[in-house]
Design a protein around this motif. Structure first.
Motif, short mmCIF file in Angstrom:
data_model
loop_
_atom_site.label_atom_id
_atom_site.label_comp_id
_atom_site.label_asym_id
_atom_site.label_seq_id
_atom_site.Cartn_x
_atom_site.Cartn_y
_atom_site.Cartn_z
N VAL A 1 3.99 2.10 2.12
CA VAL A 1 3.48 1.50 0.57
C VAL A 1 3.50 2.83 -0.21
O VAL A 1 3.57 4.20 0.38
CB VAL A 1 1.68 1.12 1.01
CG1 VAL A 1 1.88 0.46 -0.29
CG2 VAL A 1 1.68 0.38 2.20
N PRO B 1 1.55 -0.06 5.56
CA PRO B 1 1.13 -1.47 5.89
C PRO B 1 0.61 -1.90 6.14
O PRO B 1 1.31 -2.34 7.46
CB PRO B 1 2.06 -2.18 5.16
CG PRO B 1 3.51 -1.83 5.57
CD PRO B 1 3.23 -0.21 5.52
N GLU C 1 -0.63 -5.27 7.41
CA GLU C 1 -0.53 -7.06 7.11
C GLU C 1 -1.45 -8.15 7.83
O GLU C 1 -2.81 -7.97 8.76
CB GLU C 1 0.36 -7.28 7.46
CG GLU C 1 1.06 -9.49 7.33
CD GLU C 1 2.69 -9.64 7.97
OE1 GLU C 1 2.13 -10.80 7.94
OE2 GLU C 1 2.43 -8.53 8.45
N THR D 1 -6.85 -1.52 -0.89
CA THR D 1 -5.57 -2.12 -1.22
C THR D 1 -4.75 -1.51 -2.43
O THR D 1 -5.27 -0.36 -2.91
CB THR D 1 -5.94 -3.41 -1.88
OG1 THR D 1 -6.60 -3.71 -2.92
CG2 THR D 1 -6.63 -4.48 -0.79
N TYR E 1 5.08 -1.52 -3.56
CA TYR E 1 6.77 -1.85 -2.67
C TYR E 1 6.73 -1.28 -1.63
O TYR E 1 5.99 -0.22 -0.73
CB TYR E 1 7.70 -1.39 -3.78
CG TYR E 1 8.38 -0.38 -4.06
CD1 TYR E 1 8.69 0.79 -3.54
CD2 TYR E 1 7.26 0.38 -5.40
CE1 TYR E 1 8.69 2.14 -3.41
CE2 TYR E 1 7.68 1.74 -5.78
CZ TYR E 1 8.04 2.66 -4.92
OH TYR E 1 8.61 3.79 -5.52
N ILE E 2 7.50 -1.65 -0.37
CA ILE E 2 7.79 -0.87 0.34
C ILE E 2 9.02 -0.16 0.68
O ILE E 2 10.07 -0.09 0.47
CB ILE E 2 7.59 -2.42 1.62
CG1 ILE E 2 6.46 -3.29 1.63
CG2 ILE E 2 8.22 -1.47 3.27
CD1 ILE E 2 4.69 -2.28 1.71
N ARG F 1 -0.81 -4.03 -1.65
CA ARG F 1 -0.76 -4.18 -0.25
C ARG F 1 -1.80 -3.52 0.71
O ARG F 1 -2.64 -3.06 -0.02
CB ARG F 1 0.53 -3.14 0.28
CG ARG F 1 2.00 -3.61 -0.60
CD ARG F 1 1.93 -5.12 0.63
NE ARG F 1 3.85 -5.39 0.10
CZ ARG F 1 4.37 -6.02 -0.68
NH1 ARG F 1 4.10 -6.42 -2.04
NH2 ARG F 1 5.61 -5.60 -0.62
N ASN F 2 -1.83 -4.40 1.51
CA ASN F 2 -3.13 -3.94 1.88
C ASN F 2 -3.43 -2.10 2.34
O ASN F 2 -1.74 -2.03 4.21
CB ASN F 2 -3.66 -4.85 3.16
CG ASN F 2 -4.36 -6.31 2.98
OD1 ASN F 2 -4.62 -6.39 1.56
ND2 ASN F 2 -3.89 -7.22 3.63
#
Length: 537
Positions: free
Chosen positions: A341, A383, A385, A401, A407-408, A424-425
């Motif tokens: 992340v 990240p 999910e 979070t 973004y990834i 994102r978590n």
């Protein structure tokens, strides 16, 4: 000429005596009396005559001379005795000593005092130094002051000094725990804790890599006293059988400071340790076997266990695929894939987009004293999910979070997916309620933390960041010890020269110069002056 008449006139007029003549006559009379008294005294001495005791005691010389001498002597004795008594009372009752430090570092904090008040069995505090060396050390004077005040406040607590050089046998009893000179040993019949000098005086670095010295004597000693007195302690078991990629020392230290016991075990070859309430898989680089997964599942769902149980899995972007472990995480509504992340909002990261300042989600109440943990930093995070909110008695919760600008970075293609931004978590939990044999319920939880470096001492040992407090509260929640007396004492204060209201020279002058020397000398001089003045009255 009538001479007879002239003679008669002179005889009839009497001459007047002047005041000067009268004064001279009186002075001569007094002098004669004094001379007579001296002669009489001399004659009396020559004849061997002596004054009676009554005459001696009632004489003016005795009243104004001897009594003044006696009173002066008594007064000086009282001054000396008061000075000695104050010193003795200061040793016996340390709380009467003045604390000259700016932040009252030599006094018990409110939290430490509360812990001390709960001690109900013999607790021994050993400073591993000879007493003279400890008392001459500026740092260990604080240790002595805090430990002495603990012993004063609760008679179940005692303070002793152990010199490793003269008593090596005592040191050898704790050789496996690396007890050394300068450490503090706190023990009861239940267990013991070793407080190292780095616990008492932790250090960190500023942005220029200069060493910053802190003092946390209150917190370190109070935590140890509490740890050796509580009836039971939650056990955190760390798996060592899958080539774990991170050093867990700082996390273990944090748990120990919060009254956890920590043990290492091999999940593949050993049974899960007895009394374990939390198992930690710290970035395993090899996958679990189906037997290991079954062992974990049986342990988490054991209806005979009364205490909460949990599994913490720490991930890392380059960890690689672990299909068996990830499949089991899916059963708890969580999923991990090899990616990283990056934060798109500069206000939510430090220095670079992978040093993310996480938002603490409050949907799952950890039960801590606060929900504001300040800067919780999650560097190089994977990240996590969340697959669903609730299923098969499992409820999922986001824990940490990002902002909605994250973004990834895909590890396989090595590309930044900047077109796909969103929240994102960085950490998440799956929680299940387990019905105990007594029909009561307890929690079993599986937690995935995407950042291995959030456990690093760079962030857990610094008061700048909230990592230590957050991880402590999360660990307590996962073991059902939230709200217990095993509270974190994050009381470290930076040691700087102006923390002391008075300089060492001023303190020495006040204590030694004024109270020990100047005041007694002033009384002595006053007594001598009074003595000689009254002696001649």
């Amino acid at each position: 000429m009538n001479h007879e008449n002239d003679k008669n006139e002179r005889l009839e007029s009497t001459p007047e005596i002047s005041d000067e003549v009268k004064a001279a006559a009186k002075q001569a009379e007094q002098k004669a009396a004094e001379e007579k008294e001296k002669k009489d005294k001399k004659k009396s001495r020559e004849k061997g005559e002596k004054k009676t005791l009554k005459q001696h005691l009632t004489s003016e010389r005795f009243k104004h001379g001897t009594m003044a001498t006696a009173l002066t002597a008594v007064f000086l004795v009282v001054v000396v005795l008061v000075n000695v008594l104050v010193g003795i009372l200061g040793d016996r009752f340390p709380s009467i000593n003045l604390d000259m430090t700016k932040n009252s570092e030599n006094s018990l904090s409110e939290e430490a005092a509360e812990i001390v008040d709960t001690v109900d069995e013999p607790t021994e505090i050993y400073i591993m130094m000879d007493q003279e060396s400890a008392e001459s050390s500026t740092q260990y004077q604080t240790v002595i002051s805090i430990a002495s005040r603990m012993a004063e406040r609760n008679s179940n607590i005692t303070l002793q000094f152990k010199d490793p050089d003269t008593d090596p046998g005592f040191l050898a009893e704790y050789s496996s725990d690396n007890l050394r000179s300068g450490d503090v040993l706190v023990r009861t019949d239940k267990r013991y804790r070793i407080v190292t000098s780095s616990d008492l005086f932790p250090t960190s670095y500023d942005q220029n890599y200069n060493v910053i010295q802190y003092t946390d004597v209150n917190g370190a000693l109070a935590t140890a006293v509490n740890a050796v007195n509580v009836d039971t302690m939650p056990v955190a078991a760390f798996d060592t059988g899958h080539s774990e990629m991170i050093n867990t020392t700082s996390y273990k230290d944090l748990l120990t400071e919060n009254n956890f016991d920590t043990v290492d075990f091999n999940l593949l070859t050993e049974e899960i340790p007895e009394d374990a309430q939390m198992i930690v898989l710290a970035v395993p680089s090899t996958d679990l076997t189906s037997d290991e997964v079954e062992k974990l599942n049986t342990w988490l769902n054991d209806a005979s266990a009364a205490e909460d149980r949990s599994l913490i899995v720490v991930a890392y972007p380059t960890q690689g695929e672990l299909p068996t472990l990830n499949s089991y995480l899916n059963e708890w509504g969580l999923n991990v894939t090899p990616s990283q992340v990056l934060e798109g909002d500069p206000s939510n990261y430090i220095q670079s987009p992978d040093m993310i300042i996480a938002n603490v989600d409050t949907e799952l109440d950890l039960g801590g004293e606060t929900t504001d943990y300040g800067y919780v930093v999650t560097p190089q995070s994977n990240p996590v999910e969340i697959l669903w909110e609730g299923r098969n008695s499992v409820t999922t919760y986001p824990l940490l979070t990002t902002s909605d600008s994250a973004y990834i970075y895909d590890m396989e293609t090595q590309t930044e997916l900047t077109d796909d931004t969103g929240t994102r978590n960085l950490a998440a939990a799956g929680v299940k309620m387990i019905k105990h044999d007594t029909n009561d319920y307890r929690n079993s939880s599986v937690v995935v933390v995407g950042s291995a470096f959030m456990f690093d001492s760079t962030f857990t040992a610094s008061s700048t960041f909230g990592n230590s407090t957050y991880l402590a509260d999360l660990s307590k929640y996962l073991t059902g010890t939230t709200g217990s007396t095993s509270a974190i004492f994050n009381s470290a204060q930076q040691m700087i020269t102006y923390d002391i209201v008075m300089s060492n020279g001023q303190i020495t002058f006040l204590g030694l110069g004024v109270f020990t020397i100047l005041i007694p000398i002033a009384f002595l001089v006053s007594g001598i002056v009074v003595f000689f003045r009254r002696r001649h009255l």
